[in-house]
Scaffold this motif. Structure first.
Motif, PDB file in Angstrom:
ATOM      1  N   ASN A 312       0.839  -1.191   0.000  1.00 37.40           N
ATOM      2  CA  ASN A 312       0.000   0.000   0.000  1.00 37.40           C
ATOM      3  C   ASN A 312       0.874   1.241   0.000  1.00 37.40           C
ATOM      4  OD1 ASN A 312      -3.138  -0.410   0.496  1.00 37.40           O
ATOM      5  ND2 ASN A 312      -2.078  -2.058   1.568  1.00 37.40           N
ATOM      6  N   GLU A 313       0.334   2.312  -0.511  1.00 42.68           N
ATOM      7  CA  GLU A 313       1.005   3.609  -0.471  1.00 42.68           C
ATOM      8  C   GLU A 313       0.027   4.659   0.054  1.00 42.68           C
ATOM      9  OE1 GLU A 313       3.974   3.333  -4.339  1.00 42.68           O
ATOM     10  OE2 GLU A 313       1.971   4.182  -4.583  1.00 42.68           O
ATOM     11  N   THR A 314       0.571   5.605   0.756  1.00 41.04           N
ATOM     12  CA  THR A 314      -0.179   6.804   1.106  1.00 41.04           C
ATOM     13  C   THR A 314       0.440   7.930   0.301  1.00 41.04           C
ATOM     14  OG1 THR A 314      -0.612   5.979   3.343  1.00 41.04           O
ATOM     15  CG2 THR A 314      -0.894   8.343   2.971  1.00 41.04           C
ATOM     16  N   VAL A 315      -0.327   8.478  -0.629  1.00 40.51           N
ATOM     17  CA  VAL A 315       0.186   9.484  -1.560  1.00 40.51           C
ATOM     18  C   VAL A 315      -0.334  10.857  -1.154  1.00 40.51           C
ATOM     19  CG1 VAL A 315       0.321  10.225  -3.956  1.00 40.51           C
ATOM     20  CG2 VAL A 315       0.292   7.778  -3.407  1.00 40.51           C
ATOM     21  N   SER A 316       0.596  11.755  -0.881  1.00 40.34           N
ATOM     22  CA  SER A 316       0.248  13.120  -0.513  1.00 40.34           C
ATOM     23  C   SER A 316       0.397  14.001  -1.745  1.00 40.34           C
ATOM     24  CB  SER A 316       1.169  13.602   0.614  1.00 40.34           C
ATOM     25  OG  SER A 316       0.750  14.840   1.119  1.00 40.34           O
ATOM     26  N   PRO A 317      -0.669  14.689  -2.179  1.00 36.77           N
ATOM     27  CA  PRO A 317      -0.614  15.389  -3.468  1.00 36.77           C
ATOM     28  C   PRO A 317       0.023  16.776  -3.391  1.00 36.77           C
ATOM     29  CG  PRO A 317      -2.819  15.549  -2.543  1.00 36.77           C
ATOM     30  CD  PRO A 317      -2.024  14.690  -1.605  1.00 36.77           C
ATOM     31  N   GLY A 318       0.952  17.037  -4.320  1.00 36.53           N
ATOM     32  CA  GLY A 318       1.521  18.364  -4.474  1.00 36.53           C
ATOM     33  C   GLY A 318       2.732  18.601  -3.601  1.00 36.53           C
ATOM     34  N   ILE A 319       3.717  19.311  -4.139  1.00 26.62           N
ATOM     35  CA  ILE A 319       4.916  19.606  -3.364  1.00 26.62           C
ATOM     36  C   ILE A 319       4.590  20.406  -2.110  1.00 26.62           C
ATOM     37  CG2 ILE A 319       5.497  21.719  -4.627  1.00 26.62           C
ATOM     38  CD1 ILE A 319       8.476  20.899  -4.278  1.00 26.62           C
ATOM     39  N   GLU A 320       3.503  21.180  -2.170  1.00 29.82           N
ATOM     40  CA  GLU A 320       3.119  21.983  -1.001  1.00 29.82           C
ATOM     41  C   GLU A 320       2.833  21.130   0.221  1.00 29.82           C
ATOM     42  OE1 GLU A 320       1.721  23.822  -4.860  1.00 29.82           O
ATOM     43  OE2 GLU A 320       1.491  21.867  -3.871  1.00 29.82           O
ATOM     44  N   LEU A 330       5.432  10.622  10.713  1.00 32.09           N
ATOM     45  CA  LEU A 330       5.916  10.464  12.083  1.00 32.09           C
ATOM     46  C   LEU A 330       4.772  10.155  13.051  1.00 32.09           C
ATOM     47  CD1 LEU A 330       8.585  13.300  12.516  1.00 32.09           C
ATOM     48  CD2 LEU A 330       8.984  10.862  12.132  1.00 32.09           C
ATOM     49  N   ARG A 331       3.589  10.696  12.761  1.00 25.06           N
ATOM     50  CA  ARG A 331       2.428  10.443  13.624  1.00 25.06           C
ATOM     51  C   ARG A 331       1.764   9.112  13.332  1.00 25.06           C
ATOM     52  NH1 ARG A 331       1.446  16.238  12.494  1.00 25.06           N
ATOM     53  NH2 ARG A 331       0.082  15.597  10.773  1.00 25.06           N
ATOM     54  N   GLY A 332       2.245   8.400  12.303  1.00 26.01           N
ATOM     55  CA  GLY A 332       1.677   7.101  11.968  1.00 26.01           C
ATOM     56  C   GLY A 332       0.411   7.177  11.144  1.00 26.01           C
ATOM     57  N   GLU A 333       0.218   8.274  10.406  1.00 27.52           N
ATOM     58  CA  GLU A 333      -1.004   8.442   9.627  1.00 27.52           C
ATOM     59  C   GLU A 333      -0.961   7.711   8.290  1.00 27.52           C
ATOM     60  OE1 GLU A 333      -1.480  12.653   9.349  1.00 27.52           O
ATOM     61  OE2 GLU A 333      -1.835  12.910  11.510  1.00 27.52           O
ATOM     62  N   ASN A 334       0.201   7.206   7.914  1.00 26.97           N
ATOM     63  CA  ASN A 334       0.329   6.504   6.636  1.00 26.97           C
ATOM     64  C   ASN A 334       0.051   5.025   6.798  1.00 26.97           C
ATOM     65  OD1 ASN A 334       2.898   6.686   8.180  1.00 26.97           O
ATOM     66  ND2 ASN A 334       3.626   5.276   6.608  1.00 26.97           N
ATOM     67  N   THR A 335      -0.422   4.426   5.719  1.00 28.69           N
ATOM     68  CA  THR A 335      -0.487   2.973   5.588  1.00 28.69           C
ATOM     69  C   THR A 335       0.449   2.607   4.448  1.00 28.69           C
ATOM     70  OG1 THR A 335      -2.770   2.876   6.368  1.00 28.69           O
ATOM     71  CG2 THR A 335      -1.957   0.998   5.104  1.00 28.69           C
ATOM     72  N   GLY A 336       1.494   1.818   4.753  1.00 24.12           N
ATOM     73  CA  GLY A 336       2.506   1.545   3.745  1.00 24.12           C
ATOM     74  C   GLY A 336       3.394   2.750   3.543  1.00 24.12           C
ATOM     75  N   LYS A 337       3.980   2.845   2.367  1.00 22.21           N
ATOM     76  CA  LYS A 337       4.946   3.897   2.064  1.00 22.21           C
ATOM     77  C   LYS A 337       4.267   5.245   1.912  1.00 22.21           C
ATOM     78  CE  LYS A 337       9.087   5.242   1.121  1.00 22.21           C
ATOM     79  NZ  LYS A 337       8.775   6.500   1.796  1.00 22.21           N
ATOM     80  N   MET A 338       4.853   6.271   2.515  1.00 22.59           N
ATOM     81  CA  MET A 338       4.365   7.635   2.340  1.00 22.59           C
ATOM     82  C   MET A 338       5.207   8.302   1.260  1.00 22.59           C
ATOM     83  SD  MET A 338       2.324  10.199   3.345  1.00 22.59           S
ATOM     84  CE  MET A 338       1.853  10.368   5.068  1.00 22.59           C
ATOM     85  N   VAL A 339       4.551   8.763   0.190  1.00 26.46           N
ATOM     86  CA  VAL A 339       5.235   9.480  -0.872  1.00 26.46           C
ATOM     87  C   VAL A 339       4.481  10.761  -1.193  1.00 26.46           C
ATOM     88  CG1 VAL A 339       6.250   7.411  -1.911  1.00 26.46           C
ATOM     89  CG2 VAL A 339       4.020   8.228  -2.706  1.00 26.46           C
ATOM     90  N   VAL A 340       5.208  11.717  -1.720  1.00 29.30           N
ATOM     91  CA  VAL A 340       4.621  12.974  -2.182  1.00 29.30           C
ATOM     92  C   VAL A 340       4.622  12.959  -3.699  1.00 29.30           C
ATOM     93  CG1 VAL A 340       4.832  15.489  -2.207  1.00 29.30           C
ATOM     94  CG2 VAL A 340       5.388  14.200  -0.112  1.00 29.30           C
ATOM     95  N   ALA A 341       3.460  13.181  -4.315  1.00 25.69           N
ATOM     96  CA  ALA A 341       3.322  13.196  -5.773  1.00 25.69           C
ATOM     97  C   ALA A 341       3.344  14.630  -6.258  1.00 25.69           C
ATOM     98  CB  ALA A 341       2.019  12.512  -6.186  1.00 25.69           C
ATOM     99  N   LEU A 342       4.362  14.978  -7.007  1.00 31.35           N
ATOM    100  CA  LEU A 342       4.496  16.370  -7.426  1.00 31.35           C
ATOM    101  C   LEU A 342       3.624  16.730  -8.617  1.00 31.35           C
ATOM    102  CD1 LEU A 342       7.226  15.641  -5.854  1.00 31.35           C
ATOM    103  CD2 LEU A 342       8.123  17.675  -6.949  1.00 31.35           C
ATOM    104  N   ASN A 343       3.212  15.715  -9.375  1.00 26.12           N
ATOM    105  CA  ASN A 343       2.378  16.013 -10.542  1.00 26.12           C
ATOM    106  C   ASN A 343       0.898  15.861 -10.240  1.00 26.12           C
ATOM    107  OD1 ASN A 343       2.556  13.266 -10.194  1.00 26.12           O
ATOM    108  ND2 ASN A 343       2.709  12.782 -12.385  1.00 26.12           N
ATOM    109  N   ALA A 344       0.539  15.696  -8.949  1.00 25.96           N
ATOM    110  CA  ALA A 344      -0.864  15.506  -8.570  1.00 25.96           C
ATOM    111  C   ALA A 344      -1.599  16.839  -8.539  1.00 25.96           C
ATOM    112  CB  ALA A 344      -0.955  14.833  -7.208  1.00 25.96           C
TER     113      ALA A 344
END
Length: 344
Positions: A312-320, A330-344
């Protein structure tokens, strides 16, 4: 000769660390700033990042202390794993349009020496997977279980932080390699359900329940454990020492429970058990295991393609969203890998 297929922007944005956190980081410790974008010098490639990774180890790099990796510099772009597309090349072997994995994340555009960029195939796996299940976190799981902990068929394995990017892969590799029992801890009932219903763990528990971790682990592992893969430290490590069988092995991969403490974290109170049980305790850094890279990609890549190993991935949209994605991880809000998608 430089190859530039698209007009380069004048500037791009990058996240900077602007002050060193004391305890838990806060948004004010970070700033998103613009910097000039220039054509690559000889031997370099210019990459437009598509995804970048946020990882627990980055918290340690925010402290001004000597460690296995230099600290982040204040008022400079932070670093981390990223995958993107080459938009300009001044290096042999790379052309515009190539997709590459590199270590200059936390920014929109990165100029990278060609020897530090690795081509990846977007047809073989989603690009973000090269930051997680098929990337550094995946190799950490593979090497930490099979080489550091010397896993063998029939071992009972306990993984803390098991719904995270590393932990979820450790548990599944153990199952695929013939573990007698795989147990995981996670920080919510929803994640516990994910471990048993999707990832195939035999048992799992919520470490945020009122019951002590030691009590829950004893219930989940009545016959003890042979391997403990530690992503958390603290109470989990103490509980695992109590449940480990004779000649048990511990891989210390991370101790996220203490990363934001302002005072030294107390050690396990039962370390004397290490003597009588003849336990092996080893810390690990993934860069020590690059010799396993080809084997890892071949074996785990096949499991991913067949569906035997899920992720699973947790995708955070936008560089912002970069700083908040890191804090959420750090707070454990992700499930699986946390990544930031810059083109989202």
């Amino acid at each position: 000769m430089s190859v530039t297929p698209e007009k380069l922007p004048a500037t791009g944005r990058a996240w900077h660390l602007v002050r060193r956190p004391h305890g838990w980081p806060v948004p004010e410790d970070f700033a998103l700033r613009e910097a000039p974008v220039e054509a690559p010098a000889e031997g370099r490639v210019l990459i437009r990042n598509l995804y970048f990774s946020v990882d627990p180890y980055m918290r340690g790099r925010m402290n001004d202390v000597k460690s296995y990796i230099p600290p982040f510099q204040l008022d400079q772009p932070m670093e981390g794993g990223a995958v993107g597309v080459v938009v300009a090349s001044n290096a042999d072997g790379f052309a515009a349009g190539d997709h590459v994995l590199h270590f200059a994340g936390w920014r929109e555009y990165a100029s990278v020496p060609a020897q530090y960029a690795t081509k990846v195939d977007p047809e073989a796996a989603p690009l973000s997977a090269y930051l997680g299940v098929l990337g550094m976190t995946g190799l950490t799981a593979y090497a930490g279980l099979l080489e550091v902990a010397s896993f063998k068929e029939g071992d009972a394995v306990f993984v803390s932080g098991a719904a995270g990017a590393v932990g979820s892969e450790v548990g599944q590799i153990a199952r695929l390699k013939g573990a007698s029992r795989v147990i995981g801890s996670a920080g919510s009932d929803e994640k516990v359900k994910l471990l048993t219903e999707e990832y195939g763990f035999d048992a799992a528990f919520n470490y945020r329940d009122e019951r002590p971790v030691a009590e829950q682990l004893k219930e989940a592992a009545p016959d003890g454990i042979d391997v403990y893969f530690d992503n958390v430290g603290g109470e989990h490590l103490e509980a695992a020492i109590s449940r480990l069988n004779v000649h048990g092995r511990i891989t210390i991969c991370g101790m996220i429970a203490g990363y934001n403490d302002t005072e030294p974290t107390p050690g396990p109170r039962n370390m004397a058990m290490i003597i009588g049980k003849r336990l092996s305790v080893r810390g690990m850094l993934v860069q020590d295991h690059q010799n396993l890279q080809a084997e890892f990609v071949r074996e785990v890549g096949a499991w991913v393609r067949s569906g035997e190993l899920k992720y699973n991935e947790t995708v955070s949209p936008g560089i912002e969203s970069g700083a908040e994605a890191f804090l959420g991880m750090l707070r454990g809000e992700n499930t699986g890998k946390m990544v930031v998608a810059l083109n989202a």
